[in-house]
Write a protein that holds these residues in place. Structure first.
Motif, PDB file in Angstrom:
ATOM      1  N   THR B 272       0.854  -1.186   0.000  1.00 33.17           N
ATOM      2  CA  THR B 272       0.000   0.000   0.000  1.00 33.17           C
ATOM      3  C   THR B 272       0.892   1.240   0.000  1.00 33.17           C
ATOM      4  O   THR B 272       1.841   1.327   0.768  1.00 33.17           O
ATOM      5  CB  THR B 272      -0.890   0.024   1.249  1.00 33.17           C
ATOM      6  OG1 THR B 272      -1.623  -1.195   1.269  1.00 33.17           O
ATOM      7  CG2 THR B 272      -1.844   1.194   1.204  1.00 33.17           C
ATOM      8  N   SER B 273       0.604   2.157  -0.922  1.00 32.54           N
ATOM      9  CA  SER B 273       1.406   3.383  -1.021  1.00 32.54           C
ATOM     10  C   SER B 273       0.578   4.592  -0.627  1.00 32.54           C
ATOM     11  O   SER B 273      -0.645   4.588  -0.776  1.00 32.54           O
ATOM     12  CB  SER B 273       1.882   3.592  -2.461  1.00 32.54           C
ATOM     13  OG  SER B 273       3.048   2.864  -2.681  1.00 32.54           O
ATOM     14  N   GLU B 274       1.250   5.608  -0.150  1.00 31.69           N
ATOM     15  CA  GLU B 274       0.548   6.842   0.166  1.00 31.69           C
ATOM     16  C   GLU B 274       0.771   7.842  -0.967  1.00 31.69           C
ATOM     17  O   GLU B 274       1.905   8.074  -1.393  1.00 31.69           O
ATOM     18  CB  GLU B 274       1.058   7.422   1.484  1.00 31.69           C
ATOM     19  CG  GLU B 274       0.151   8.531   1.998  1.00 31.69           C
ATOM     20  CD  GLU B 274       0.614   9.080   3.345  1.00 31.69           C
ATOM     21  OE1 GLU B 274       1.507   8.483   3.960  1.00 31.69           O
ATOM     22  OE2 GLU B 274       0.067  10.121   3.738  1.00 31.69           O
ATOM     23  N   GLY B 278      -2.381  12.226   0.238  1.00 35.78           N
ATOM     24  CA  GLY B 278      -2.626  11.622   1.539  1.00 35.78           C
ATOM     25  C   GLY B 278      -3.425  10.328   1.430  1.00 35.78           C
ATOM     26  O   GLY B 278      -3.474   9.548   2.367  1.00 35.78           O
ATOM     27  N   ALA B 279      -4.063  10.134   0.260  1.00 32.33           N
ATOM     28  CA  ALA B 279      -4.859   8.919   0.069  1.00 32.33           C
ATOM     29  C   ALA B 279      -3.946   7.700   0.032  1.00 32.33           C
ATOM     30  O   ALA B 279      -2.805   7.780  -0.387  1.00 32.33           O
ATOM     31  CB  ALA B 279      -5.654   9.025  -1.225  1.00 32.33           C
ATOM     32  N   LYS B 280      -4.478   6.582   0.475  1.00 32.47           N
ATOM     33  CA  LYS B 280      -3.714   5.335   0.429  1.00 32.47           C
ATOM     34  C   LYS B 280      -4.226   4.497  -0.734  1.00 32.47           C
ATOM     35  O   LYS B 280      -5.443   4.399  -0.940  1.00 32.47           O
ATOM     36  CB  LYS B 280      -3.918   4.563   1.740  1.00 32.47           C
ATOM     37  CG  LYS B 280      -3.438   5.308   2.988  1.00 32.47           C
ATOM     38  CD  LYS B 280      -2.127   4.709   3.444  1.00 32.47           C
ATOM     39  CE  LYS B 280      -1.726   5.053   4.864  1.00 32.47           C
ATOM     40  NZ  LYS B 280      -1.666   6.436   5.244  1.00 32.47           N
ATOM     41  N   THR B 298      -1.677  10.559 -10.066  1.00 32.03           N
ATOM     42  CA  THR B 298      -1.462   9.865  -8.801  1.00 32.03           C
ATOM     43  C   THR B 298      -0.020   9.987  -8.314  1.00 32.03           C
ATOM     44  O   THR B 298       0.707   9.000  -8.230  1.00 32.03           O
ATOM     45  CB  THR B 298      -1.805   8.367  -8.949  1.00 32.03           C
ATOM     46  OG1 THR B 298      -1.135   7.881 -10.118  1.00 32.03           O
ATOM     47  CG2 THR B 298      -3.282   8.123  -9.051  1.00 32.03           C
ATOM     48  N   LYS B 301       3.676  10.163  -2.566  1.00 34.56           N
ATOM     49  CA  LYS B 301       4.216  11.025  -1.512  1.00 34.56           C
ATOM     50  C   LYS B 301       5.734  10.780  -1.347  1.00 34.56           C
ATOM     51  O   LYS B 301       6.185   9.638  -1.329  1.00 34.56           O
ATOM     52  CB  LYS B 301       3.512  10.736  -0.193  1.00 34.56           C
ATOM     53  CG  LYS B 301       3.842  11.767   0.876  1.00 34.56           C
ATOM     54  CD  LYS B 301       2.921  11.622   2.058  1.00 34.56           C
ATOM     55  CE  LYS B 301       3.178  12.778   3.010  1.00 34.56           C
ATOM     56  NZ  LYS B 301       2.248  12.756   4.125  1.00 34.56           N
TER      57      LYS B 301
END
Lengths: 527, 330
Positions: B272-274, B278-280, B298, B301
């Protein structure tokens, strides 16, 4: 008034008497020493580069080092050697003498410009500590925004050096306007003065544009304002326009003083009135004006519009006309003269041959579609070395040898002077003529590595560069030896007819003339 | 580095060892040679015109004793001055017009030319063939072209300025970031011809080499099929590994976990990436696909949002291949 036996060299002694001097002659000598130091440094880098190119790939250094060295070689030779070159050293020494003035118009500004030069040189060398720059002396964007190393410091150095150049140019222009001896009308001025005057115009008009460009570059790198870098929304071709808007006129800052020296040498060593005084004088001014209108010929393949390319090509050809006029006039001056082959004249004749080749190959590069092929190849490298070294530097050496007796009061060995001039011409052609062949075949410049088939050309060029280097070192040693062993120079060893020979002591006194010279005829009246 | 050594041994075809020019490979290059040789011979003439009199004057008027005076003090001659001012203008006008006509030829793109897209980046060339749906890239890339057809190159740069230089065709054009420049040629000779980068671009500038391979039409078609088949024969993972190199993913993404400009591919699949917002998000097939085609939507971060879009450069099977490749990097 100076006592007999006293001259500008021995009237005051000690370090401070040099470091704080306002005497244009001493400042000229200080420039000469500094410029020669950087010439040797830049020349050493050139020899390292040529040695690396003896074989494709790694010979003595890696690609990164090679790229840093060609950048340093270019930046030092352009900003610290050839641009200040003749005007700051020979111009400073000879121009007030030739005009019959006691000094330049602003002696303090003159000293200041020397120290600005020193400061610029220190900042440039300081950039080596931060990390050597590998952008090439042209700092093309966006490459120069992506590379690390001391780009900002190096650019700052060029910015500082620009002011030295502006102040020197300003000083000479005002001196020429205001400090001519009684009777010295514009057409009685030696052509050397005309050349330095035209150079001064370019220096004060073009250099600010370089300063602005370099400042924008620094602002972009430091504050990240998008001006030239497309990632930030800038235009990289705009940088090239700005850069060449200065750097092409700068080519004439380099060559006009060389032509100015040659006009003196050819006349004096032919003992004949210069042929076409006014055409030569006006052609200097014409070149100064045209030099502002041809920058786009560096950019025929940059993506600028075809129409613009066409206009720049036409304007570029116009430059060839005044340059040709000078060549023909010098030739006509020698006709029916009394031609002496003393060392300064040998340098001048070397200039004549090498500059002819440089000029003719310049026509190739002005032809639009021929340039498309030759642009950024060794053909261009060879061309500008023929003009800058074969032209300007040969004239510089000739000028040093010509005024050396007046500067130092010593005569040098004619044999060693002549031998080194011949060696330089031979070594130079060996180094650079094969580069025309390589370039025409397609060998690009700034290449660390190259196709195997170019090896033989590179090897010839490298061997030539050693001969060339040895020639220059011999020429400088000959001069240094004369300081110790040279015969005392007479007042006018070459039978010159301009004021620095006719109206001064063998070595001039601090205020140049024992009494105010009054001019009644032109500078080329030989009897 | 052995492949580079081989590359440097490639021949730039030159008729004779000491010839002035490399072999012309197009009709235009032949025209170019006429201008060049005209300049060369007239240039030689001009050189002799100034140097022969110089030598002659030096010998004839040589000062034999110290007090020898000049034979005359003549300092003007209007007739000859007019000649040497205006005759050069006529000569230069000829040079200009001839060169201008050639330049018009180079810079006017022919109608209906076969279009290839060229991308320059440190330090290799990628050439895309929209008609054939193939592309070639990498150091020493072989750029196949059919003989006798007008080929137009539409070029842009991924990073700094490069310059696409084909010596045997006598053409060159800077390749800029953020805009397109064009170049065209029509190869008349069959053979392999080197491509150089002519605008200094950093450490490996001189290794930024490629070859243009000119082939008769049927041989060219076979060459295109060969490239297609080679790609088809690869397993998706192998295809992905190849694209990882040739599309220069390697420049920013490592496969050993080390950080570069972008995140490493090692073990990234399924994590899982941020995002910068801020969304995961889960790094799955759809995420990779979207991120390759529209990376700006997309941004991740902690990394600069500099990834270029590969929209239109990758086929469905290419994207599948890349996903399988990334998946395999555990």
């Amino acid at each position: 008034m100076s006592a007999p036996g006293k001259n500008y060299l021995n009237c005051k002694k000690g370090f401070a008497s040099w470091a704080l001097t306002l005497d244009h002659k001493r400042i000229g000598l200080m420039y000469l020493g500094s410029i020669m130091f950087f010439f040797l440094l830049g020349g050493l880098f050139a020899l390292l580069l040529r040695t690396e190119l003896l074989s494709p790939g790694h010979t003595i250094m890696d690609a990164k080092r090679y790229n840093q060295l060609f950048t340093l070689h270019g930046a030092i030779m352009v900003f610290l050697v050839i641009i200040p070159g003749i005007p700051a050293s020979l111009g400073n020494f000879a121009l007030p003498l030739m005009l019959g003035a006691k000094d330049v118009a602003f002696p303090r500004l003159n000293l200041l410009s020397y120290y600005i030069y020193v400061l610029g040189a220190i900042v440039a060398l300081g950039s080596l500590i931060v990390g050597a720059v590998d952008t090439g002396w042209t700092f093309y964007m966006p490459y120069s925004s992506t590379t690390d190393g001391g780009v900002v410091l190096m650019v700052t150095a060029a910015f500082i050096l620009g002011f030295s150049s502006i102040f020197t140019g300003l000083n000479f222009i005002v001196t020429t306007h205001k400090l001519r001896a009684p009777g010295m009308s514009w057409y009685r001025m030696p052509l050397f003065v005309w050349g330095i005057y035209a150079t001064g115009i370019i220096q004060i008009m073009a250099t600010p544009v370089l300063a602005i460009t370099l400042l924008l570059l620094i602002v972009e790198r430091v504050v990240k304002v998008g001006i030239f870098d497309p990632v930030l929304g800038g235009d990289p071709v705009l940088f090239q326009h700005f850069f060449w808007f200065y750097s092409h006129p700068a080519v004439y800052i380099m060559i006009l003083p060389g032509m100015a020296v040659i006009s003196e040498l050819i006349a004096v060593f032919s003992q004949k009135r210069i042929f076409g005084y006014k055409p030569i004088a006006y052609s200097s001014i014409a070149l100064a004006v045209l030099s502002f209108l041809v920058w786009g010929h560096h950019m025929f393949v940059s993506g600028q519009s075809e129409l613009v390319g066409m206009i720049f090509s036409v304007l570029t050809f116009l430059v060839a006309v005044p340059s040709g006029v000078k060549m023909f006039n010098w030739l006509a001056t020698m006709h029916q003269g009394s031609v002496s082959l003393k060392t300064p004249m040998l340098w001048a004749l070397g200039f004549f041959v090498l500059f002819a080749i440089g000029g003719i190959t310049g026509v190739f590069l002005g032809v639009l579609n021929v340039d498309v092929h030759l642009h950024d190849t060794y053909f261009v490298v060879a061309h500008f070395h023929y003009v800058m070294v074969g032209g300007t530097f040969m004239a510089f050496m000739g000028g040093i040898y010509y005024w050396w007796p007046k500067m130092t009061g010593k005569m040098y060995s004619e044999f060693w002077g002549a031998a080194s001039a011949i060696m330089v011409v031979v070594g130079f052609n060996l180094t650079f003529f094969v580069q025309f062949l390589m370039g025409a075949q397609g060998m690009p410049r700034r290449y660390y590595n190259y196709l195997d088939q170019f090896t033989i050309y590179h090897q010839i060029s490298t061997v030539g560069s050693y001969v060339l280097g040895l020639g220059f070192v011999m020429a400088l040693i000959t001069l240094l030896v004369s300081l110790k062993n040279g015969k005392t120079a007479p007042k006018n060893p070459w039978h010159g007819a301009s004021l620095e020979w006719t109206h001064t002591d063998a070595v001039p006194i601090e205020t140049n003339f024992r009494e105010q010279p009054v001019v009644t005829e032109g500078p080329y009246e030989y009897r | 580095m052995d492949s580079l050594k081989e590359l440097l041994a490639m021949k730039l075809p030159v008729l004779s060892e000491w010839g002035w020019m490399s072999n012309p490979a197009s009709g235009y290059a032949n025209d170019f040679n006429s201008v060049f040789y005209f300049l060369m011979w007239t240039g030689l003439g001009l050189f002799l015109l100034v140097v022969v009199p110089m030598v002659w004057f030096v010998i004839k008027y040589r000062r034999k004793h110290e007090s020898q005076k000049a034979l005359s003090q003549n300092d003007h001659n209007i007739k000859i001055e007019v000649i040497w001012t205006f005759l050069p203008i006529a000569y230069l006008a000829v040079c200009f017009i001839w060169g201008f006509l050639g330049y018009l030829n180079v810079s006017t793109m022919p109608m209906g030319a076969k279009n290839l897209r060229v991308i320059g980046q440190k330090w290799n060339w990628t050439v895309q063939y929209p008609d054939e749906d193939i592309s070639v890239s990498g150091q020493g890339a072989v750029i196949g072209v059919p003989q006798g057809e007008n080929i137009q190159l539409t070029m842009s740069s991924q990073d700094v300025i490069h310059s696409f230089f084909l010596p045997n065709f006598r053409i060159k054009q800077d390749v800029l970031p953020g805009r397109y420049t064009t170049l065209w040629f029509n190869a008349s000779e069959v053979g392999e011809f080197p491509v150089f980068c002519a605008e200094y671009c950093g450490d490996s500038h001189s290794n930024m080499l490629a070859k243009v391979k000119v082939m008769p039409k049927d041989e060219y078609n076979a060459w295109v099929d060969g490239i297609k088949n080679a790609n088809n024969k690869l397993s998706p993972k192998e295809l992905g590994a190849k694209l990882y190199q040739s599309k220069a993913c390697v420049t920013c993404h490592s496969i050993d976990g080390s950080a570069r400009i972008g995140p490493s591919f090692k073990g990234v699949y399924g994590t899982t990436s941020e995002l910068a917002s801020g969304a995961k998000v889960k790094v799955d097939d759809n995420f990779i696909r979207d991120h390759v085609l529209t990376p700006t939507k997309t941004p991740i971060k902690g990394y600069p949002p500099v990834m270029p879009s590969f929209q239109g450069q990758l086929s469905e099977s290419d994207i599948n291949g890349l996903i399988e490749f990334i998946k395999s990097l555990k």
